[in-house]
Design a protein around this motif. Structure first.
Motif, PDB file in Angstrom:
ATOM      1  N   GLY A  61       0.810  -1.204   0.000  1.00 48.89           N
ATOM      2  CA  GLY A  61       0.000   0.000   0.000  1.00 48.89           C
ATOM      3  C   GLY A  61       0.849   1.261   0.000  1.00 48.89           C
ATOM      4  N   SER A  62       0.173   2.391   0.029  1.00 52.37           N
ATOM      5  CA  SER A  62       0.859   3.670  -0.156  1.00 52.37           C
ATOM      6  C   SER A  62       1.832   4.003   0.960  1.00 52.37           C
ATOM      7  N   THR A  63       1.556   3.566   2.193  1.00 51.98           N
ATOM      8  CA  THR A  63       2.483   3.886   3.277  1.00 51.98           C
ATOM      9  C   THR A  63       3.817   3.168   3.130  1.00 51.98           C
ATOM     10  N   SER A  64       3.896   2.211   2.210  1.00 54.79           N
ATOM     11  CA  SER A  64       5.148   1.478   1.989  1.00 54.79           C
ATOM     12  C   SER A  64       6.016   2.114   0.910  1.00 54.79           C
ATOM     13  N   VAL A  65       5.537   3.222   0.324  1.00 54.38           N
ATOM     14  CA  VAL A  65       6.255   3.867  -0.785  1.00 54.38           C
ATOM     15  C   VAL A  65       6.787   5.219  -0.314  1.00 54.38           C
ATOM     16  N   PRO A  66       8.088   5.373  -0.139  1.00 60.28           N
ATOM     17  CA  PRO A  66       8.641   6.656   0.300  1.00 60.28           C
ATOM     18  C   PRO A  66       8.238   7.796  -0.630  1.00 60.28           C
ATOM     19  N   GLY A  67       7.840   8.911  -0.026  1.00 61.22           N
ATOM     20  CA  GLY A  67       7.484  10.087  -0.799  1.00 61.22           C
ATOM     21  C   GLY A  67       6.044  10.146  -1.257  1.00 61.22           C
ATOM     22  N   LEU A  68       5.280   9.077  -1.036  1.00 61.04           N
ATOM     23  CA  LEU A  68       3.894   9.039  -1.519  1.00 61.04           C
ATOM     24  C   LEU A  68       2.933   9.401  -0.393  1.00 61.04           C
ATOM     25  N   ALA A  69       2.089  10.409  -0.626  1.00 64.29           N
ATOM     26  CA  ALA A  69       1.058  10.768   0.338  1.00 64.29           C
ATOM     27  C   ALA A  69       0.064   9.614   0.458  1.00 64.29           C
ATOM     28  N   ALA A  70      -0.554   9.483   1.624  1.00 65.61           N
ATOM     29  CA  ALA A  70      -1.401   8.313   1.869  1.00 65.61           C
ATOM     30  C   ALA A  70      -2.359   8.566   3.020  1.00 65.61           C
TER      31      ALA A  70
ATOM     32  N   ALA B 132      10.355   2.855  -7.634  1.00 68.20           N
ATOM     33  CA  ALA B 132      11.409   3.038  -8.642  1.00 68.20           C
ATOM     34  C   ALA B 132      11.037   4.001  -9.759  1.00 68.20           C
ATOM     35  N   HIS B 133       9.755   4.414  -9.845  1.00 68.93           N
ATOM     36  CA  HIS B 133       9.302   5.242 -10.969  1.00 68.93           C
ATOM     37  C   HIS B 133       8.564   6.472 -10.432  1.00 68.93           C
ATOM     38  N   PRO B 134       9.295   7.556 -10.206  1.00 68.14           N
ATOM     39  CA  PRO B 134       8.688   8.748  -9.616  1.00 68.14           C
ATOM     40  C   PRO B 134       7.558   9.337 -10.441  1.00 68.14           C
ATOM     41  N   GLY B 135       7.605   9.210 -11.776  1.00 63.93           N
ATOM     42  CA  GLY B 135       6.528   9.740 -12.599  1.00 63.93           C
ATOM     43  C   GLY B 135       5.202   9.080 -12.285  1.00 63.93           C
ATOM     44  N   ASP B 136       5.202   7.758 -12.193  1.00 62.85           N
ATOM     45  CA  ASP B 136       3.964   7.053 -11.861  1.00 62.85           C
ATOM     46  C   ASP B 136       3.580   7.268 -10.395  1.00 62.85           C
ATOM     47  N   ARG B 137       4.568   7.482  -9.551  1.00 61.54           N
ATOM     48  CA  ARG B 137       4.263   7.790  -8.150  1.00 61.54           C
ATOM     49  C   ARG B 137       3.476   9.104  -8.067  1.00 61.54           C
TER      50      ARG B 137
ATOM     51  N   LYS C 271     -10.200   5.844  -8.118  1.00 61.30           N
ATOM     52  CA  LYS C 271      -8.800   5.892  -8.562  1.00 61.30           C
ATOM     53  C   LYS C 271      -8.384   4.615  -9.298  1.00 61.30           C
ATOM     54  N   GLN C 272      -9.342   3.737  -9.542  1.00 63.40           N
ATOM     55  CA  GLN C 272      -9.019   2.440 -10.133  1.00 63.40           C
ATOM     56  C   GLN C 272      -8.450   2.547 -11.536  1.00 63.40           C
ATOM     57  N   ALA C 273      -8.958   3.490 -12.333  1.00 67.53           N
ATOM     58  CA  ALA C 273      -8.476   3.589 -13.719  1.00 67.53           C
ATOM     59  C   ALA C 273      -6.986   3.892 -13.760  1.00 67.53           C
ATOM     60  N   THR C 274      -6.519   4.785 -12.889  1.00 70.80           N
ATOM     61  CA  THR C 274      -5.086   5.106 -12.851  1.00 70.80           C
ATOM     62  C   THR C 274      -4.277   3.913 -12.383  1.00 70.80           C
ATOM     63  N   ILE C 275      -4.778   3.194 -11.398  1.00 67.72           N
ATOM     64  CA  ILE C 275      -4.083   2.003 -10.910  1.00 67.72           C
ATOM     65  C   ILE C 275      -3.911   0.996 -12.043  1.00 67.72           C
ATOM     66  N   ARG C 276      -4.948   0.813 -12.833  1.00 66.75           N
ATOM     67  CA  ARG C 276      -4.871  -0.171 -13.910  1.00 66.75           C
ATOM     68  C   ARG C 276      -3.938   0.286 -15.029  1.00 66.75           C
ATOM     69  N   GLU C 277      -3.873   1.591 -15.280  1.00 70.02           N
ATOM     70  CA  GLU C 277      -2.912   2.092 -16.270  1.00 70.02           C
ATOM     71  C   GLU C 277      -1.481   1.809 -15.823  1.00 70.02           C
ATOM     72  N   ILE C 278      -1.212   2.019 -14.551  1.00 69.89           N
ATOM     73  CA  ILE C 278       0.136   1.759 -14.033  1.00 69.89           C
ATOM     74  C   ILE C 278       0.425   0.261 -14.044  1.00 69.89           C
ATOM     75  N   HIS C 279      -0.565  -0.541 -13.670  1.00 66.21           N
ATOM     76  CA  HIS C 279      -0.381  -1.994 -13.739  1.00 66.21           C
ATOM     77  C   HIS C 279      -0.012  -2.424 -15.152  1.00 66.21           C
ATOM     78  N   ASP C 280      -0.706  -1.876 -16.143  1.00 64.98           N
ATOM     79  CA  ASP C 280      -0.431  -2.266 -17.524  1.00 64.98           C
ATOM     80  C   ASP C 280       1.024  -1.956 -17.883  1.00 64.98           C
ATOM     81  N   ARG C 281       1.514  -0.789 -17.494  1.00 62.90           N
ATOM     82  CA  ARG C 281       2.907  -0.433 -17.782  1.00 62.90           C
ATOM     83  C   ARG C 281       3.875  -1.391 -17.090  1.00 62.90           C
ATOM     84  N   LEU C 282       3.637  -1.661 -15.826  1.00 64.56           N
ATOM     85  CA  LEU C 282       4.613  -2.493 -15.119  1.00 64.56           C
ATOM     86  C   LEU C 282       4.558  -3.943 -15.602  1.00 64.56           C
ATOM     87  N   PHE C 283       3.372  -4.431 -15.917  1.00 62.34           N
ATOM     88  CA  PHE C 283       3.270  -5.801 -16.433  1.00 62.34           C
ATOM     89  C   PHE C 283       4.025  -5.935 -17.761  1.00 62.34           C
TER      90      PHE C 283
END
Length: 210
Positions: free
Chosen positions: A80-89, A163-168, A192-204
């Motif tokens: 989750g978001s609290t596990s990502v440094p620099g990400l508000a949550a 590892a990817h500040p842009g997607d963060r 926020k699901q649509a953005t999550i799925r866009e990022i998933h597609d990139r990482l997959f």
């Protein structure tokens, strides 16, 4: 289907996570009532800046979970978001707990209840997911079985955002944009699901899974 690298036979389930299983967006049965104590009331979602204390809080919580469950803990991960440094949550620690069989609630629920956790969600249709919550500090403890595609997705998403500040930044903007509209946390998650799925597609695709 290509198996997940590092996967092993899932005790009690007899499957190994595959690329097809990991990349599929698996949703719970909409006719299933997941709420152990009834549906939640609407809440005001509050996003706060990343707190450097969150990883330490996770380690303290993980120590308590391991002390309570002993060998029943097959794996624990801060997700989750609290596990990502620099990400508000939201100020809520999300933890994935892997046990041999989430259906065997007697093997982990009573011991966790003695530490203040409350079994809140039971979703047989969603990888036998259980969620226990803790009020103070606020915790969502997600319980899955071995080699579960969802726990792999959680780790991949966490590591990608690290590892990817842009997607963060994109994800943080989606989180902030999802707050207006109110409702429950599940309503907020849906917005926020649509953005999550866009990022998933990139990482997959970057991992050669698609």
């Amino acid at each position: 289907m290509t198996p997940w690298k590092g996967g092993s036979s899932a005790a009690g389930f007899g499957v190994v996570a595959t690329f097809a299983g990991i990349t599929r967006h698996h949703d719970p049965d909409p006719d299933e009532n997941p709420w152990v104590h009834g549906p939640p009331a609407p809440v005001t979602v509050r996003i706060v800046p990343h707190d450097p204390a969150w990883p330490r809080r996770y380690r303290e919580l993980a120590s308590g979970i391991r002390a309570a469950l002993g060998a029943a803990v097959l794996d624990l991960e801060h997700v989750g978001s609290t596990s990502v440094p620099g990400l508000a949550a939201k100020d809520v620690i999300d933890i994935d707990l892997t046990v041999a069989d989430p259906r065997a609630e007697e093997a982990y629920v009573p011991a966790l209840e003695r530490r203040g956790y409350v079994l809140t969600i039971r979703e047989p249709s969603f990888h036998e997911h259980r969620c226990l919550t803790l009020a103070e500090p606020r915790v969502n403890l997600h319980v899955f079985g071995p080699d579960c595609p969802e726990t792999i997705r959680h780790r991949l998403f966490r590591d990608w955002l690290r590892a990817h500040p842009g997607d963060r930044v994109r994800y943080q903007e989606a989180k902030l944009a999802a707050i207006p509209g109110g409702g429950t946390v599940m309503d907020y998650n849906a917005r926020k699901q649509a953005t999550i799925r866009e990022i998933h597609d990139r990482l997959f695709r970057a991992h050669g899974m698609l």
